[in-house]
Design a protein around this motif. Structure first.
Motif, PDB file in Angstrom:
ATOM      1  N   ARG A  32      15.294  25.937  41.922  1.00 39.22           N
ATOM      2  CA  ARG A  32      16.729  25.590  41.973  1.00 39.22           C
ATOM      3  C   ARG A  32      17.455  26.462  42.986  1.00 39.22           C
ATOM      4  NH1 ARG A  32      16.695  28.888  37.439  1.00 39.22           N
ATOM      5  NH2 ARG A  32      17.983  30.739  37.722  1.00 39.22           N
ATOM      6  N   ASN A  33      16.875  27.618  43.304  1.00 36.82           N
ATOM      7  CA  ASN A  33      17.498  28.514  44.278  1.00 36.82           C
ATOM      8  C   ASN A  33      16.926  28.336  45.692  1.00 36.82           C
ATOM      9  OD1 ASN A  33      19.202  29.705  42.379  1.00 36.82           O
ATOM     10  ND2 ASN A  33      17.523  31.005  41.652  1.00 36.82           N
ATOM     11  N   ARG A  34      16.196  27.252  45.887  1.00 38.67           N
ATOM     12  CA  ARG A  34      15.612  26.999  47.206  1.00 38.67           C
ATOM     13  C   ARG A  34      15.909  25.599  47.709  1.00 38.67           C
ATOM     14  NH1 ARG A  34       9.945  30.238  47.258  1.00 38.67           N
ATOM     15  NH2 ARG A  34      10.907  32.223  46.766  1.00 38.67           N
ATOM     16  N   THR A  35      16.488  24.774  46.842  1.00 34.81           N
ATOM     17  CA  THR A  35      16.765  23.387  47.227  1.00 34.81           C
ATOM     18  C   THR A  35      18.176  23.011  46.788  1.00 34.81           C
ATOM     19  OG1 THR A  35      15.961  22.520  45.117  1.00 34.81           O
ATOM     20  CG2 THR A  35      14.326  22.757  46.874  1.00 34.81           C
ATOM     21  N   LEU A  36      18.568  21.788  47.108  1.00 33.06           N
ATOM     22  CA  LEU A  36      19.894  21.319  46.711  1.00 33.06           C
ATOM     23  C   LEU A  36      19.941  20.984  45.230  1.00 33.06           C
ATOM     24  CD1 LEU A  36      20.584  18.882  49.698  1.00 33.06           C
ATOM     25  CD2 LEU A  36      21.663  21.103  49.302  1.00 33.06           C
ATOM     26  N   GLU A  37      18.785  20.611  44.689  1.00 33.57           N
ATOM     27  CA  GLU A  37      18.761  20.101  43.324  1.00 33.57           C
ATOM     28  C   GLU A  37      18.748  21.244  42.314  1.00 33.57           C
ATOM     29  OE1 GLU A  37      16.314  19.293  45.595  1.00 33.57           O
ATOM     30  OE2 GLU A  37      17.068  17.346  46.244  1.00 33.57           O
ATOM     31  N   PHE A  38      19.365  20.995  41.202  1.00 31.78           N
ATOM     32  CA  PHE A  38      19.329  21.941  40.077  1.00 31.78           C
ATOM     33  C   PHE A  38      18.323  21.373  39.064  1.00 31.78           C
ATOM     34  CE2 PHE A  38      21.087  23.939  36.203  1.00 31.78           C
ATOM     35  CZ  PHE A  38      21.168  25.260  36.619  1.00 31.78           C
ATOM     36  N   SER A  39      18.689  20.282  38.410  1.00 27.92           N
ATOM     37  CA  SER A  39      17.682  19.536  37.655  1.00 27.92           C
ATOM     38  C   SER A  39      16.851  18.777  38.682  1.00 27.92           C
ATOM     39  CB  SER A  39      18.336  18.520  36.736  1.00 27.92           C
ATOM     40  OG  SER A  39      19.315  19.150  35.945  1.00 27.92           O
ATOM     41  N   ARG A  40      15.573  18.839  38.541  1.00 25.30           N
ATOM     42  CA  ARG A  40      14.764  18.190  39.582  1.00 25.30           C
ATOM     43  C   ARG A  40      13.364  17.873  39.072  1.00 25.30           C
ATOM     44  NH1 ARG A  40      11.325  21.998  41.403  1.00 25.30           N
ATOM     45  NH2 ARG A  40      10.844  21.022  43.391  1.00 25.30           N
ATOM     46  N   ARG A  41      12.784  16.838  39.653  1.00 27.91           N
ATOM     47  CA  ARG A  41      11.356  16.613  39.475  1.00 27.91           C
ATOM     48  C   ARG A  41      10.623  17.706  40.211  1.00 27.91           C
ATOM     49  NH1 ARG A  41      10.081  10.233  40.083  1.00 27.91           N
ATOM     50  NH2 ARG A  41       7.920  10.893  39.934  1.00 27.91           N
ATOM     51  N   ALA A  42       9.502  18.118  39.694  1.00 24.97           N
ATOM     52  CA  ALA A  42       8.708  19.135  40.382  1.00 24.97           C
ATOM     53  C   ALA A  42       7.917  18.438  41.487  1.00 24.97           C
ATOM     54  CB  ALA A  42       7.789  19.831  39.397  1.00 24.97           C
ATOM     55  N   ARG A  43       8.570  18.334  42.631  1.00 27.40           N
ATOM     56  CA  ARG A  43       7.990  17.555  43.723  1.00 27.40           C
ATOM     57  C   ARG A  43       6.781  18.224  44.352  1.00 27.40           C
ATOM     58  NH1 ARG A  43      13.337  16.618  43.859  1.00 27.40           N
ATOM     59  NH2 ARG A  43      13.797  14.435  43.467  1.00 27.40           N
ATOM     60  N   GLY A  44       6.591  19.480  43.994  1.00 27.63           N
ATOM     61  CA  GLY A  44       5.410  20.169  44.514  1.00 27.63           C
ATOM     62  C   GLY A  44       4.118  19.732  43.830  1.00 27.63           C
TER      63      GLY A  44
END
Ligand code: PLP
Length: 461
Positions: free
Chosen positions: A336-348
């Motif tokens: 959350r501190n590296r992308t725009l999203e806070f809630s997010r799918r774990a795209r990794g």
């Protein structure tokens, strides 16, 4: 953990599992039919999509009916980008294991905000980040954000770049904002991708303020004509120009930027993967940049909404993207501190699955195979009477005839043939079609079929 056959005493769960099994069966049939459908849906199938234009139901339909409609009508209206004969837009098919991993993560339904939201996502994304830096041979202490797209990654990287350059000039962007701040200049390739321009607009750089770096005949920034750089400049380069597949001359240009103290961002949406192959010399010097964007969903062949933003200075990325909340333990390495999203799918996760399954050798093979198929296509098309407008040093082939109207006719006929699909572009003012070979499924037979088709269409009236 041993695999337990599903057994539950809860009828609602039984129903859920049956629904997923139905969806899964349908997805499997779709996959099993790859290669037997038209690559682009027929007009009839497109017209059939009107079945979706229902009014919003008051009571709602049975879940099974929704799945049925989606598959029965929707699958016929889908483009077969997940096949081997689709050459549009640098899309790639999805690797089976990446799609399978995404399915499992979807079952977890964890938010990959941080390890507090999903310990497993945090660990896997951390591993995937390390592997990514390794395989792309970028500075190992860089920070990686897994985000939706190179578009989002570019917004993130340029926001971090500006904030960081301003800080170096004593300006605290977070507190003071932009009004009255020192001017941050942007120098970008004349051929910068449209999403770079979009990111610059979103961030308020002002397109009239961008200093465009002229390119040579191949589409690479000409170092001789590079505007003067200084320590208030963001320089935007590219690895893999979207038409020609060319690379800016990183060694020379980044050396200039380094001595000026400029920030270098590299848009490597697909081309950066060349670095993971025997063609890595195309990217020579790219590791000296400050930030990079690269897609998973193009050449790495992961499902969509998969891209990485990478910053040499983790603090620059985290500084720009931090979103600490009172209800969360501070975690600078949290996604959350590296992308725009806070809630997010774990795209990794699909990225991890792709890298684990392909390994170094498999990624190199994917890149090298698609590159050599692109050259093979270019040779065949020249022989079939077409002009190939670019050098085909990567996976992109720009093709035209000597007559723009004929090029257009061939393009439309090819698109309507159902045997392939690719789009059109303009290269140095000339209408062309753009063939991108980026699917793991594409074989020599697919290219032979493409060339045969285009040979038969060459003189279509
Ligand atoms: C596709 C592409 C982008 C945009 O990437 P998305 O992931 O689609 O947002 C940016 N730059 C280049 C060179 C591209 O090919």
């Amino acid at each position: 953990m041993t695999h337990r056959p599903f057994a539950s005493a809860d009828p609602a769960l039984d129903e859920e599992v049956a629904l997923l099994a139905d969806a899964d069966q349908r997805a499997r049939s779709y996959i099993a039919g790859i290669g037997s459908r038209p690559v682009f849906p027929t007009e009839r199938d497109i017209a059939g999509l009107s079945a979706f234009r229902e009014s919003l139901p008051g009571e709602g339909h049975a879940p099974s009916s929704t799945v049925r409609l989606l598959d029965d009508v929707g699958s016929a209206g889908a483009v077969e980008t997940n096949g081997g004969r689709y050459f549009g837009f640098v899309t790639g098919a999805t690797l089976p294991v990446a799609a399978a991993a995404d399915r499992i993560a979807l079952a977890w339904d964890n938010s990959g905000t941080s390890s507090a939201g999903s310990p497993v996502s945090a660990v896997i994304e951390d591993v995937a980040a390390g592997w990514l830096l390794d395989i792309l041979d970028l500075p190992r202490s860089s920070a990686v954000g897994f985000t939706t797209s190179a578009s989002a990654g570019t917004v993130i990287a340029l926001a971090a770049a500006r904030r960081s350059l301003l800080a170096a000039h004593g300006w605290d962007l977070d507190r003071a904002g932009l009004a009255g701040s020192p001017t941050i200049r942007v120098v970008a390739s004349e051929l910068a991708h449209v999403v770079v321009i979009k990111a610059l607009r979103i961030l308020g750089f002002g397109l009239d303020n961008i200093e465009w770096a002229p390119v040579d005949d191949f589409g690479r920034i000409d170092p001789e004509k590079l505007p003067a750089l200084d320590s208030s400049t963001i320089l935007i380069l590219q690895a893999g120009e979207v038409n020609s597949g060319e690379f800016d001359p990183f060694d020379r240009v980044i050396a200039i930027a380094e001595s000026a103290g400029a920030w270098v961002h590299v848009d490597g949406a697909f081309g950066l993967w060349a670095r993971a192959s025997k063609h890595r010399e195309l990217t020579s010097g790219v590791d000296r940049a400050n930030s990079w964007t690269v897609d998973g969903h193009k050449w790495l062949n992961t499902p969509y909404d998969s891209a990485m933003v990478i910053a040499r200075d983790p603090d620059a990325l985290v500084g720009a993207m931090k979103s600490e909340a009172v209800y969360l333990p501070p975690a600078p390495d949290a996604q959350r501190n590296r992308t725009l999203e806070f809630s997010r799918r774990a795209r990794g996760i699909p990225v991890w699955a792709a890298l684990r399954t392909l390994g170094r050798a498999g990624v190199a093979d994917l890149v090298e195979r698609t590159m050599s198929l692109a050259s093979y296509a270019a040779d065949g098309l020249r022989e079939a009477g077409y002009d190939v407008l670019n050098r085909v040093t990567l996976n992109q082939v720009l093709v035209a005839t000597d007559d723009p109207e004929q090029t257009q006719r061939v393009l439309l006929a090819a698109q309507q043939s159902g045997r392939t699909w690719f789009g059109q572009t303009s290269w140095r003012g000339q209408l062309a079609f753009r063939i991108s070979v980026s699917s793991w499924r594409t074989t020599r037979a697919d290219i032979d079929d493409l060339v045969d088709l285009l040979r038969s269409l060459r003189h279509i009236g």
